[in-house]
Design a protein around this motif. Sequence first.
Motif, PDB file in Angstrom:
ATOM      1  N   GLU A  50       0.818  -1.215   0.000  1.00  0.00           N
ATOM      2  CA  GLU A  50       0.000   0.000   0.000  1.00  0.00           C
ATOM      3  C   GLU A  50       0.850   1.263   0.000  1.00  0.00           C
ATOM      4  O   GLU A  50       0.404   2.302  -0.503  1.00  0.00           O
ATOM      5  N   TRP A  51       2.067   1.215   0.548  1.00  0.00           N
ATOM      6  CA  TRP A  51       2.949   2.378   0.496  1.00  0.00           C
ATOM      7  C   TRP A  51       3.369   2.652  -0.946  1.00  0.00           C
ATOM      8  O   TRP A  51       3.478   3.812  -1.361  1.00  0.00           O
ATOM      9  N   LEU A  52       3.629   1.583  -1.692  1.00  0.00           N
ATOM     10  CA  LEU A  52       4.023   1.731  -3.088  1.00  0.00           C
ATOM     11  C   LEU A  52       2.850   2.224  -3.932  1.00  0.00           C
ATOM     12  O   LEU A  52       3.008   3.089  -4.793  1.00  0.00           O
ATOM     13  N   GLU A  53       1.662   1.681  -3.667  1.00  0.00           N
ATOM     14  CA  GLU A  53       0.486   2.073  -4.444  1.00  0.00           C
ATOM     15  C   GLU A  53       0.033   3.497  -4.152  1.00  0.00           C
ATOM     16  O   GLU A  53      -0.708   4.080  -4.948  1.00  0.00           O
ATOM     17  N   ALA A  54       0.485   4.055  -3.042  1.00  0.00           N
ATOM     18  CA  ALA A  54       0.156   5.455  -2.742  1.00  0.00           C
ATOM     19  C   ALA A  54       0.901   6.416  -3.660  1.00  0.00           C
ATOM     20  O   ALA A  54       0.510   7.588  -3.786  1.00  0.00           O
ATOM     21  N   VAL A  55       1.946   5.939  -4.327  1.00  0.00           N
ATOM     22  CA  VAL A  55       2.761   6.777  -5.209  1.00  0.00           C
ATOM     23  C   VAL A  55       2.731   6.275  -6.649  1.00  0.00           C
ATOM     24  O   VAL A  55       2.644   7.066  -7.588  1.00  0.00           O
ATOM     25  N   HIS A  56       2.817   4.956  -6.811  1.00  0.00           N
ATOM     26  CA  HIS A  56       2.840   4.358  -8.141  1.00  0.00           C
ATOM     27  C   HIS A  56       1.453   3.840  -8.521  1.00  0.00           C
ATOM     28  O   HIS A  56       0.638   3.529  -7.651  1.00  0.00           O
ATOM     29  N   ASP A  57       1.227   3.721  -9.822  1.00  0.00           N
ATOM     30  CA  ASP A  57      -0.023   3.181 -10.319  1.00  0.00           C
ATOM     31  C   ASP A  57      -0.214   1.753  -9.803  1.00  0.00           C
ATOM     32  O   ASP A  57       0.684   0.915  -9.963  1.00  0.00           O
ATOM     33  N   PRO A  58      -1.348   1.445  -9.172  1.00  0.00           N
ATOM     34  CA  PRO A  58      -1.558   0.102  -8.607  1.00  0.00           C
ATOM     35  C   PRO A  58      -1.412  -1.023  -9.631  1.00  0.00           C
ATOM     36  O   PRO A  58      -0.951  -2.121  -9.286  1.00  0.00           O
ATOM     37  N   GLU A  59      -1.784  -0.772 -10.879  1.00  0.00           N
ATOM     38  CA  GLU A  59      -1.628  -1.809 -11.905  1.00  0.00           C
ATOM     39  C   GLU A  59      -0.157  -2.123 -12.144  1.00  0.00           C
ATOM     40  O   GLU A  59       0.221  -3.295 -12.308  1.00  0.00           O
ATOM     41  N   TYR A  60       0.670  -1.087 -12.160  1.00  0.00           N
ATOM     42  CA  TYR A  60       2.117  -1.317 -12.318  1.00  0.00           C
ATOM     43  C   TYR A  60       2.684  -2.039 -11.096  1.00  0.00           C
ATOM     44  O   TYR A  60       3.494  -2.970 -11.235  1.00  0.00           O
ATOM     45  N   VAL A  61       2.280  -1.638  -9.917  1.00  0.00           N
ATOM     46  CA  VAL A  61       2.731  -2.328  -8.699  1.00  0.00           C
ATOM     47  C   VAL A  61       2.363  -3.803  -8.776  1.00  0.00           C
ATOM     48  O   VAL A  61       3.170  -4.684  -8.437  1.00  0.00           O
TER      49      VAL A  61
END
Length: 303
Positions: A50-61
């Motif tokens: 969720e920390w990554l998805e707060a900055v990066h597009d969730p599909e890319y994550v």
Amino acid sequence: MLHVVHHPDYMAPRPERGTFKFDKYFLVMEELRASGAPMTEHAPDPCPREWLEAVHDPEYVDEVFRAQVPHAKERRIGFPVTEAIRDRVRHTNGGTWLAAQLAMQHGYAANSAAGSHHALAETGAGYCVFNDLAVASNRLIAQGDARRIAIIDLDVHQGDGTASLTAGREDIVTLSVHAEKNFPVRKARSNVDIGLPDGTTDAAYMAVLEKYIPALLEGFKPDFVFYQAGVDPHGDDKLGRLALSDEGLIARDRFVVQEARKRGLAIASALGGGYGTDQREVAARHARSMIAMSQENAKFKTP
């Protein structure tokens, strides 16, 4: 005392495709351990999704987490995103966050990897998968550890991903000093961008830092600093176009820490770029950088 964040996953197996070499991350720690400098090693947890998805597009994550990144994106990154790479970048992003936590306790701390400043919202680029500087900054602010963060990027390449991911935010400011004619060809817009001509040497480089960094810190008044401390401005760097000496790099790093610490600001560094045919010499530059910054930090009281 140097507080340095490291994890065995930083040393990912080299992918079958791509030119990036991961062995310098092991060599950096060898150089630090052999230096005799007082040091404590800290192991990070993997960065939560969720920390990554707060900055990066969730599909890319999700593509990274499944190790199913499209080939076009892998080409931009520079290597395939395997399960080992996925685990590596989760730990390097967790490492920058942990370095920030340690810096708040000790004044300065280092992540022995990361500084992945080319990663964008929907893709990685330039050997960067997730942008740890943007992810950690966002998380620190979200959890109330900081209100305003300055990201000082002195890698030889412009921090285009960091600038893009933090554009429009009033609580994060970015400064990039880089070789103007180097990668990326299309620069993003940092809050402060200084593109230097090829062959810039120590004195001219330090004059730029002395002009812009104190002004940034005084004007923005952050309460935390991230420092992308790439050693690729060195004159012998394979992918750099500047001409700093060993002494120039050390002066640069001491100056950045001094400017933060004399204002009472904690500062965490990420490793950043450094490239050459002699990987041990590149690793030694990184190690000398971290040791010099810890020595400079020792001149100041802990936060």
